[in-house]
Design a protein around this motif. Structure first.
Motif, PDB file in Angstrom:
ATOM      1  N   SER A 117     -20.773   0.012  22.269  1.00  0.00           N
ATOM      2  CA  SER A 117     -21.382  -0.085  23.543  1.00  0.00           C
ATOM      3  C   SER A 117     -22.186   0.965  23.739  1.00  0.00           C
ATOM      4  O   SER A 117     -23.551   0.518  24.890  1.00  0.00           O
ATOM      5  CB  SER A 117     -20.273   0.439  24.497  1.00  0.00           C
ATOM      6  OG  SER A 117     -19.772   1.843  23.836  1.00  0.00           O
ATOM      7  N   GLU A 119     -26.771 -11.030  26.884  1.00  0.00           N
ATOM      8  CA  GLU A 119     -25.143 -10.875  28.026  1.00  0.00           C
ATOM      9  C   GLU A 119     -24.638  -9.395  28.399  1.00  0.00           C
ATOM     10  O   GLU A 119     -24.997  -8.617  29.086  1.00  0.00           O
ATOM     11  CB  GLU A 119     -25.014 -11.122  27.763  1.00  0.00           C
ATOM     12  CG  GLU A 119     -23.300 -11.538  28.992  1.00  0.00           C
ATOM     13  CD  GLU A 119     -22.173 -12.643  28.158  1.00  0.00           C
ATOM     14  OE1 GLU A 119     -21.972 -14.460  29.000  1.00  0.00           O
ATOM     15  OE2 GLU A 119     -21.219 -12.769  27.883  1.00  0.00           O
ATOM     16  N   LYS A 120     -25.085  -8.937  27.196  1.00  0.00           N
ATOM     17  CA  LYS A 120     -24.443  -7.571  26.989  1.00  0.00           C
ATOM     18  C   LYS A 120     -24.936  -6.841  27.350  1.00  0.00           C
ATOM     19  O   LYS A 120     -24.947  -5.348  28.404  1.00  0.00           O
ATOM     20  CB  LYS A 120     -23.472  -7.079  25.888  1.00  0.00           C
ATOM     21  CG  LYS A 120     -22.239  -7.422  25.369  1.00  0.00           C
ATOM     22  CD  LYS A 120     -21.194  -6.340  26.013  1.00  0.00           C
ATOM     23  CE  LYS A 120     -19.816  -6.281  25.398  1.00  0.00           C
ATOM     24  NZ  LYS A 120     -19.336  -5.736  26.505  1.00  0.00           N
ATOM     25  N   ALA A 121     -26.051  -7.004  27.355  1.00  0.00           N
ATOM     26  CA  ALA A 121     -28.107  -6.122  28.042  1.00  0.00           C
ATOM     27  C   ALA A 121     -28.501  -5.711  28.536  1.00  0.00           C
ATOM     28  O   ALA A 121     -28.870  -5.720  28.797  1.00  0.00           O
ATOM     29  CB  ALA A 121     -28.695  -5.918  26.653  1.00  0.00           C
ATOM     30  N   ASP A 122     -27.772  -7.171  29.474  1.00  0.00           N
ATOM     31  CA  ASP A 122     -27.868  -7.508  31.138  1.00  0.00           C
ATOM     32  C   ASP A 122     -29.861  -8.000  30.515  1.00  0.00           C
ATOM     33  O   ASP A 122     -30.813  -7.141  31.240  1.00  0.00           O
ATOM     34  CB  ASP A 122     -28.552  -6.759  32.111  1.00  0.00           C
ATOM     35  CG  ASP A 122     -28.674  -6.665  32.835  1.00  0.00           C
ATOM     36  OD1 ASP A 122     -27.375  -8.569  33.413  1.00  0.00           O
ATOM     37  OD2 ASP A 122     -28.142  -5.952  33.651  1.00  0.00           O
ATOM     38  N   MET A 123     -30.484  -8.827  29.762  1.00  0.00           N
ATOM     39  CA  MET A 123     -31.748  -9.682  29.400  1.00  0.00           C
ATOM     40  C   MET A 123     -31.365 -10.876  29.522  1.00  0.00           C
ATOM     41  O   MET A 123     -30.688 -11.827  28.865  1.00  0.00           O
ATOM     42  CB  MET A 123     -31.906  -9.238  27.632  1.00  0.00           C
ATOM     43  CG  MET A 123     -32.374  -7.251  26.877  1.00  0.00           C
ATOM     44  SD  MET A 123     -32.891  -7.985  25.111  1.00  0.00           S
ATOM     45  CE  MET A 123     -31.084  -7.978  24.885  1.00  0.00           C
ATOM     46  N   ASN A 179     -30.319  -1.614  26.979  1.00  0.00           N
ATOM     47  CA  ASN A 179     -30.112  -1.703  29.076  1.00  0.00           C
ATOM     48  C   ASN A 179     -31.596  -0.566  29.683  1.00  0.00           C
ATOM     49  O   ASN A 179     -31.741  -1.590  30.005  1.00  0.00           O
ATOM     50  CB  ASN A 179     -28.611  -1.477  29.520  1.00  0.00           C
ATOM     51  CG  ASN A 179     -28.920  -2.455  30.430  1.00  0.00           C
ATOM     52  OD1 ASN A 179     -29.254  -3.287  31.261  1.00  0.00           O
ATOM     53  ND2 ASN A 179     -27.700  -2.560  30.442  1.00  0.00           N
ATOM     54  N   LYS A 180     -31.175   0.538  29.065  1.00  0.00           N
ATOM     55  CA  LYS A 180     -32.051   1.462  29.939  1.00  0.00           C
ATOM     56  C   LYS A 180     -33.803   0.980  29.216  1.00  0.00           C
ATOM     57  O   LYS A 180     -34.909   0.798  30.055  1.00  0.00           O
ATOM     58  CB  LYS A 180     -32.155   2.607  29.308  1.00  0.00           C
ATOM     59  CG  LYS A 180     -31.280   3.400  29.675  1.00  0.00           C
ATOM     60  CD  LYS A 180     -31.025   4.782  28.816  1.00  0.00           C
ATOM     61  CE  LYS A 180     -29.994   4.832  28.726  1.00  0.00           C
ATOM     62  NZ  LYS A 180     -29.531   6.711  28.436  1.00  0.00           N
ATOM     63  N   ASP A 204     -34.935  -2.493  29.552  1.00  0.00           N
ATOM     64  CA  ASP A 204     -35.037  -3.315  30.369  1.00  0.00           C
ATOM     65  C   ASP A 204     -35.874  -4.642  30.332  1.00  0.00           C
ATOM     66  O   ASP A 204     -37.160  -4.812  30.540  1.00  0.00           O
ATOM     67  CB  ASP A 204     -35.759  -2.515  31.660  1.00  0.00           C
ATOM     68  CG  ASP A 204     -35.424  -3.990  32.974  1.00  0.00           C
ATOM     69  OD1 ASP A 204     -34.508  -4.609  32.851  1.00  0.00           O
ATOM     70  OD2 ASP A 204     -36.467  -3.345  33.887  1.00  0.00           O
ATOM     71  N   PHE A 229     -25.436  -0.478  23.141  1.00  0.00           N
ATOM     72  CA  PHE A 229     -26.496  -1.706  24.418  1.00  0.00           C
ATOM     73  C   PHE A 229     -26.538  -0.477  25.578  1.00  0.00           C
ATOM     74  O   PHE A 229     -27.304  -1.120  26.986  1.00  0.00           O
ATOM     75  CB  PHE A 229     -25.024  -2.804  24.977  1.00  0.00           C
ATOM     76  CG  PHE A 229     -24.914  -3.283  23.635  1.00  0.00           C
ATOM     77  CD1 PHE A 229     -26.026  -4.627  24.247  1.00  0.00           C
ATOM     78  CD2 PHE A 229     -23.538  -3.794  22.928  1.00  0.00           C
ATOM     79  CE1 PHE A 229     -25.686  -5.997  22.936  1.00  0.00           C
ATOM     80  CE2 PHE A 229     -23.847  -4.801  22.087  1.00  0.00           C
ATOM     81  CZ  PHE A 229     -24.589  -5.655  21.798  1.00  0.00           C
ATOM     82  N   SER A 230     -26.045   0.281  25.468  1.00  0.00           N
ATOM     83  CA  SER A 230     -25.803   1.260  27.107  1.00  0.00           C
ATOM     84  C   SER A 230     -28.160   2.144  26.978  1.00  0.00           C
ATOM     85  O   SER A 230     -28.357   1.791  27.789  1.00  0.00           O
ATOM     86  CB  SER A 230     -25.035   2.523  27.118  1.00  0.00           C
ATOM     87  OG  SER A 230     -25.758   3.329  28.033  1.00  0.00           O
TER      88      SER A 230
END
Length: 183
Positions: free
Chosen positions: A41, A77-81, A48-49, A51, A44-45
């Motif tokens: 986690s 998916e986990k990293a919102d990419m 995610n930053k 972007d 991934f946090s």
């Protein structure tokens, strides 16, 4: 074209999977079965930053893409990419910028870019442990001009597909290899 334009040209991942004529069932199997480790986690946090977006150079007939792409999709998916697919054989202009060892159009290639289109990282076509396995299998093949070459090569591909589909340590190695490239 710059990388942002290539990304825009790409096929959304869901659309690509639905349009697959080869390996669709196998890719969906891996996509359904592979789970990103819960203990990642923090990774991934941080990811995610950044972007990031991903351009995937692929073809649906490729066994390496069959196993690597679903693992990337779970990570993305986990990293919102957002992930977009570019078909290699129709886009050699892009593929030829990402040759393996400067000569091979090996796929898949994952190009991670930021929101302004700058390249952040490139991964592919295989994790090191998978590359070792493939090289080991190829070393057992007879010379190409021997009569049993084609049959032995077919057996090798079947063995590779079985390992890609069933050996979850392969999935883990691929995931860890991609993750390492992004750290």
């Amino acid at each position: 074209m710059n990388l942002s334009q290539w990304f825009q040209k790409g096929i959304p991942s869901e659309e690509y999977i639905q349009s697959m004529e080869n390996h669709q069932e196998n890719s969906k199997h891996i996509l359904e079965q592979f789970e990103v480790p819960v203990q990642d986690s923090e990774f991934f946090s941080e990811l995610n930053k950044k972007d990031l977006r991903v351009i995937v150079i692929t073809e649906d007939w490729c066994g390496d893409a069959m196993v690597n792409v679903p693992i990337l999709l779970r990570l993305a998916e986990k990293a919102d990419m957002e992930v977009r697919m570019i078909l290699r054989d129709q886009n050699l202009e892009l593929m030829d910028q990402y040759l393996t060892n400067g000569t091979s159009r090996a796929i898949p290639i994952f190009i991670f870019i930021d929101q302004t289109g700058n390249e952040y990282a490139v991964w592919g076509p295989r994790a090191d442990s998978v590359q070792y396995f493939v090289e080991e299998q190829r070393s057992k093949l007879p010379p190409k001009d021997e009569p049993q070459f084609e049959e032995r090569q077919k057996e090798m591909y079947e063995k590779m597909m079985k390992k890609y589909l069933e050996d979850r340590s392969v999935w883990k190695d691929i995931y860890e290899s991609i993750k390492l490239k992004l750290q």
